[in-house]
Enzyme design. Structure first.
Site, PDB file in Angstrom:
ATOM      1  N   CYS A   1      -9.205   7.843  14.271  1.00 45.11           N
ATOM      2  CA  CYS A   1     -10.447   7.709  13.372  1.00 45.11           C
ATOM      3  C   CYS A   1     -11.684   7.901  13.949  1.00 45.11           C
ATOM      4  O   CYS A   1     -11.770   7.111  15.057  1.00 45.11           O
ATOM      5  CB  CYS A   1     -10.295   6.195  12.667  1.00 45.11           C
ATOM      6  SG  CYS A   1     -11.629   5.526  12.006  1.00 45.11           S
TER       7      CYS A   1
ATOM      8  N   LYS B   1     -33.837  27.292 -19.561  1.00 46.63           N
ATOM      9  CA  LYS B   1     -32.730  27.157 -18.870  1.00 46.63           C
ATOM     10  C   LYS B   1     -32.554  25.657 -18.257  1.00 46.63           C
ATOM     11  O   LYS B   1     -33.690  25.069 -18.184  1.00 46.63           O
ATOM     12  CB  LYS B   1     -32.971  27.947 -17.645  1.00 46.63           C
ATOM     13  CG  LYS B   1     -32.979  29.664 -17.739  1.00 46.63           C
ATOM     14  CD  LYS B   1     -31.370  30.148 -18.445  1.00 46.63           C
ATOM     15  CE  LYS B   1     -30.662  30.196 -17.298  1.00 46.63           C
ATOM     16  NZ  LYS B   1     -30.626  31.198 -16.402  1.00 46.63           N
TER      17      LYS B   1
ATOM     18  N   TYR C   1     -18.120  34.727 -29.429  1.00 49.36           N
ATOM     19  CA  TYR C   1     -19.203  33.849 -30.532  1.00 49.36           C
ATOM     20  C   TYR C   1     -20.194  34.938 -30.558  1.00 49.36           C
ATOM     21  O   TYR C   1     -20.973  35.601 -29.625  1.00 49.36           O
ATOM     22  CB  TYR C   1     -19.704  32.761 -29.897  1.00 49.36           C
ATOM     23  CG  TYR C   1     -18.778  31.529 -29.851  1.00 49.36           C
ATOM     24  CD1 TYR C   1     -18.484  30.821 -31.128  1.00 49.36           C
ATOM     25  CD2 TYR C   1     -18.308  30.895 -28.869  1.00 49.36           C
ATOM     26  CE1 TYR C   1     -17.900  29.757 -31.015  1.00 49.36           C
ATOM     27  CE2 TYR C   1     -17.247  29.943 -28.574  1.00 49.36           C
ATOM     28  CZ  TYR C   1     -17.217  29.225 -29.929  1.00 49.36           C
ATOM     29  OH  TYR C   1     -16.236  28.007 -29.854  1.00 49.36           O
TER      30      TYR C   1
ATOM     31  N   CYS D   1      -6.484   6.090   7.997  1.00 49.10           N
ATOM     32  CA  CYS D   1      -6.668   5.357   9.333  1.00 49.10           C
ATOM     33  C   CYS D   1      -5.876   4.100   9.225  1.00 49.10           C
ATOM     34  O   CYS D   1      -5.934   3.540   8.155  1.00 49.10           O
ATOM     35  CB  CYS D   1      -8.239   4.948   9.542  1.00 49.10           C
ATOM     36  SG  CYS D   1      -8.554   3.865  10.825  1.00 49.10           S
TER      37      CYS D   1
ATOM     38  N   CYS E   1     -11.229  -1.683  11.513  1.00 47.29           N
ATOM     39  CA  CYS E   1     -11.922  -0.818  11.217  1.00 47.29           C
ATOM     40  C   CYS E   1     -13.400  -1.132  10.622  1.00 47.29           C
ATOM     41  O   CYS E   1     -13.199  -1.379   9.460  1.00 47.29           O
ATOM     42  CB  CYS E   1     -11.412   0.622  10.658  1.00 47.29           C
ATOM     43  SG  CYS E   1     -12.318   1.984  10.466  1.00 47.29           S
TER      44      CYS E   1
ATOM     45  N   ASP F   1     -22.781  30.622 -21.136  1.00 48.47           N
ATOM     46  CA  ASP F   1     -22.603  31.031 -19.734  1.00 48.47           C
ATOM     47  C   ASP F   1     -21.400  31.669 -19.829  1.00 48.47           C
ATOM     48  O   ASP F   1     -20.237  31.486 -19.142  1.00 48.47           O
ATOM     49  CB  ASP F   1     -22.573  29.812 -18.675  1.00 48.47           C
ATOM     50  CG  ASP F   1     -22.567  30.209 -17.300  1.00 48.47           C
ATOM     51  OD1 ASP F   1     -23.094  31.492 -16.980  1.00 48.47           O
ATOM     52  OD2 ASP F   1     -22.331  29.650 -16.408  1.00 48.47           O
TER      53      ASP F   1
ATOM     54  N   GLU G   1     -30.353  27.518 -30.523  1.00 56.55           N
ATOM     55  CA  GLU G   1     -28.973  27.745 -30.550  1.00 56.55           C
ATOM     56  C   GLU G   1     -28.567  27.436 -29.075  1.00 56.55           C
ATOM     57  O   GLU G   1     -29.497  27.581 -28.171  1.00 56.55           O
ATOM     58  CB  GLU G   1     -28.516  29.162 -30.882  1.00 56.55           C
ATOM     59  CG  GLU G   1     -29.254  30.340 -30.169  1.00 56.55           C
ATOM     60  CD  GLU G   1     -28.940  31.580 -31.015  1.00 56.55           C
ATOM     61  OE1 GLU G   1     -28.612  32.667 -30.229  1.00 56.55           O
ATOM     62  OE2 GLU G   1     -29.054  31.826 -32.136  1.00 56.55           O
TER      63      GLU G   1
ATOM     64  N   LYS H   1     -27.272  28.696 -25.322  1.00 60.29           N
ATOM     65  CA  LYS H   1     -27.121  29.880 -24.087  1.00 60.29           C
ATOM     66  C   LYS H   1     -25.841  29.885 -23.484  1.00 60.29           C
ATOM     67  O   LYS H   1     -25.643  28.978 -22.486  1.00 60.29           O
ATOM     68  CB  LYS H   1     -28.446  29.944 -23.244  1.00 60.29           C
ATOM     69  CG  LYS H   1     -28.297  31.063 -22.287  1.00 60.29           C
ATOM     70  CD  LYS H   1     -29.406  31.228 -21.489  1.00 60.29           C
ATOM     71  CE  LYS H   1     -29.722  32.711 -20.773  1.00 60.29           C
ATOM     72  NZ  LYS H   1     -28.362  32.979 -20.030  1.00 60.29           N
TER      73      LYS H   1
END
Length: 696
Positions: free
Chosen positions: A435, A341, A234, A453, A459, A129, A125, A127
């Site tokens: 810049c 995990k 759950y 800029c 540039c 969080d 199943e 896990k």
């Protein structure tokens, strides 16, 4: 006396209303299968509230009206768990799972419980969080809820848990005399985003992640605040389970092994909890042996981003309760279960500095330079901070300890600072006025979040980004022209514009660092192949702001040449499908710049001539007037191939889903576009469905 002219007594009508509303809550929050509209549900609640107000002596603790309204608490009281809420051992590598499986199999063989093929059966199943809680039901009624705490003693959060509509106040069916349900309270990511948006509008605290939001919501001293938070529950296990039979108390516990439980497997017990009206995750599977365990882990890891909530791994439990009893416990964890995990998606590290990057359109993006940290399966040293406003909103400062998130292939981002660890010398970020690459002024247009800029192609940073964009697969698709090579060509002064690429010779390329003859010749050949691109690809390659693949395609079909697009004024541009004032203005301004017109002329002089593929709808124009969106990876067609077929059938291809979208074509690893389609009720096809739609 009857209730509302129904012929029923007030007590009978109240019972009917409570039962009906409980059924609707179960269908909506547990089965995800509502059968009435929100308006009809609200009507039932209004009737119930009015009837209870008229007959306060008939109000019961399990009435839906009693979920909200308890007075704020001064503090949480302690609750001692009848059966300890133990934690699980953690595994991070496949070798750990192999060792776990071997230990289990060896013990069960010794007890004569191994299967004929020697493979152990597990219930696998997710896990979650979230926050672990225990719900205690007596005679089917919810009487207490508590946090895990230290495993033996938790905090009483009964008033807050009662506000969760996914938690039944009364169990259904043939319930036991006492049942402690173990499970997780969490918040869906979409609900979390909406909560944070509302918090921000009110000027309230922004939550770092869904888990923190869920935990903070459950630990509110005022249940009325918890009631406003979109929490879900759950169930995944049980603690104390007591049944009185013939005057005798029979006590069963999580570890199993005793006779007389409602089911003899862990999966069966979870099915039983679902029958009692408790929400149980559908993401469960019976697997066998270590290959089954690792297969489940890989599958859930691959599709993790498609889940509506966060998970940080999966859990494996020996399925047979008799086998669980034999395996027993060690210290604070069961021997019959383990958590596998995923690589951490959030970690903390130190923010060493904030620098700025210059993008293709001159956008100035603050980038966090981080002390290297391993998160989401990779070592992260940089993370985007998006724009100046975002830095301010998150209150991120140089020197802070920050939380870094990386989910799947998403670019790492800083969630926020750990304020308790902020040093006294932490410095606020200040957007530079010039810049850092070319020295041009940085300006922030009114009503925009992005500073830019003003140097344009003068540039070097914008030049490099523009060339990388133009060489990309969706533009001119120049194979072999990578980031490092572009850097060398621009830094040396040899390439000042896109047109300069097409004047390169193999001999001069050989003078560049780490450039062999074969690589040089291959690049020259790739440039030769790119001299006759489709017009839409050339328009996209020019890097006009707001002109993506779809708009470039529409411009190509409408005007037929670069020269015609250049000559069009804004009024003419607005005649193109899906081109609005912002896009038209951007195109007009781009070609009003003399240096951009010079690049187009230089491209022509270098032998770059776009071709227009007139796509006439075929057959019965099956997709005429229909807009489709493509997402994910299809088994046979590339997105470009699918797009060509759709256009040939008279359809349009868009990059975003809206209510006007006719179909979304979803392949493997489809992401947010699929979720948006499902939310809006837009029909979803796979590749086979698209081919059928096209008559192929």
């Amino acid at each position: 006396m009857t209730a509302g002219g129904s012929g029923l007594s007030p007590a009978q009508r109240l019972d009917d209303l409570r039962s009906e509303i409980a059924d609707h809550n179960h269908r909506y929050y547990v089965l995800d299968d509502p059968i009435v509209s929100d308006a009809e549900y609200d009507r039932l609640m209004v009737e119930l509230q009015a009837l209870e107000q008229a007959h306060p002596d008939l109000i019961t603790p399990d009435s839906p009206t009693q979920r909200v309204g308890a007075q704020p608490l001064s503090a949480f009281s302690s609750v001692r768990h009848a059966v300890p809420m133990l934690s699980l051992g953690n595994a991070f590598a496949s070798e750990d799972i192999d060792a776990f499986n071997k230990r289990v199999a060896e013990t069960l063989r010794g007890a004569g419980l191994a299967g004929a093929d020697g493979l152990v059966e597990y219930e696998a199943e997710l896990k979650f969080d979230g926050l672990a809680v225990s719900l205690r039901y007596e005679q089917g009624a919810l009487v207490r809820a508590a946090t895990r705490g230290d495993g033996r003693t938790g905090e009483d959060i009964t008033s807050n848990i009662r506000t969760l509509r996914s938690v039944p106040l009364k169990l259904r069916g043939d319930y036991p005399d006492v049942l402690e349900v173990r499970g997780e309270v969490l918040m869906n990511r979409r609900d979390f985003d909406r909560l944070n948006e509302a918090q921000q509008k009110r000027g309230d605290k922004i939550f770092v992640n869904p888990r923190n939001a869920a935990a903070g919501s459950l630990r509110q001293l005022d249940p009325r605040i918890t009631a406003t938070r979109p929490l879900r529950f759950y169930a995944y296990g049980w603690g104390e389970l007591r049944i009185v039979r013939d005057g005798q108390v029979e006590l069963f516990r999580q570890e199993g092994g005793e006779s007389g439980l409602p089911r003899d497997t862990h999966a069966g017990m979870l099915d039983w909890l679902a029958e009692l009206g408790l929400p149980v995750s559908p993401h469960r599977q019976i697997v066998r042996g270590v290959e089954g365990l690792l297969g489940f882990y890989d599958d859930k890891g691959t599709h993790r981003a498609q889940l509506p909530f966060d998970i940080d791994g999966v859990v494996y439990k020996v399925n047979s309760l008799q086998a669980q009893g034999v395996l027993g416990f060690v210290a604070r964890a069961p021997r019959f279960a383990i958590a596998h995990k995923f690589p951490a998606q959030e970690e903390t590290t130190r923010l060493m500095d904030i620098e700025v990057q210059v993008g293709r359109t001159g956008a100035i993006t603050p980038v966090a330079r981080l002390q290297p940290v391993f998160v989401g399966g990779v070592t992260v040293t940089n993370a985007t901070l998006h724009n100046e406003d975002e830095v301010r909103r998150k209150d991120v400062r140089i020197g802070d300890t920050v939380i870094v998130r990386r989910a799947g292939d998403v670019i790492p981002e800083i969630v926020g600072p750990v304020l308790d660890l902020r040093p006294d010398d932490a410095r606020q970020f200040v957007m530079p006025t010039h810049c850092p690459v070319c020295g041009s002024a940085i300006e922030r247009p009114e009503d925009e979040a992005i500073s830019r800029c003003t140097g344009g192609l003068f540039c070097a940073a914008q030049r490099k980004q523009s060339l990388r964009h133009a060489a990309g697969r969706k533009a001119l698709d120049i194979e072999g022209l990578g980031e490092k090579l572009i850097d060398q060509l621009v830094d040396s002064g040899r390439v000042k514009s896109l047109a300069d690429l097409f004047t390169l010779k193999a001999e001069e390329l050989l003078l560049l660092e780490r450039m062999g003859r074969k690589s040089a010749e291959n690049l020259v050949e790739a440039l030769a192949r790119a001299r006759n691109p489709e017009l839409e690809r050339l328009l996209y390659a020019l890097g006009i702001r707001h002109v993506g693949e779809t708009t470039a395609r529409d411009l190509a079909q409408h005007f037929g040449s670069v020269e015609a697009v250049m000559a069009a004024d804004e009024e003419a541009l607005l005649q193109v499908h899906d081109v609005g004032p912002v896009v038209a203005g951007s195109i007009s301004r781009f070609f009003a710049e003399s240096h951009n017109r010079e690049v187009v002329a230089e491209l022509a002089a270098a032998g770059v001539h776009a071709r227009v593929e007139q796509r006439q709808p075929t057959g019965a124009q099956r997709l005429a007037g229909k807009t489709l969106v493509l997402t994910g990876t299809m088994p046979a067609w590339t997105r470009d191939e699918a797009t060509r077929h759709i256009l040939a059938a008279g359809g349009k291809v868009s990059g975003s889903v809206s209510r006007k979208t006719a179909y979304v074509v979803a392949g493997e690893e489809a992401g947010s576009k699929l979720a948006k389609a499902q939310e809006l009720g837009v029909p979803v096809l796979d590749e086979a469905g698209l081919k059928q739609l096209l008559g192929m």
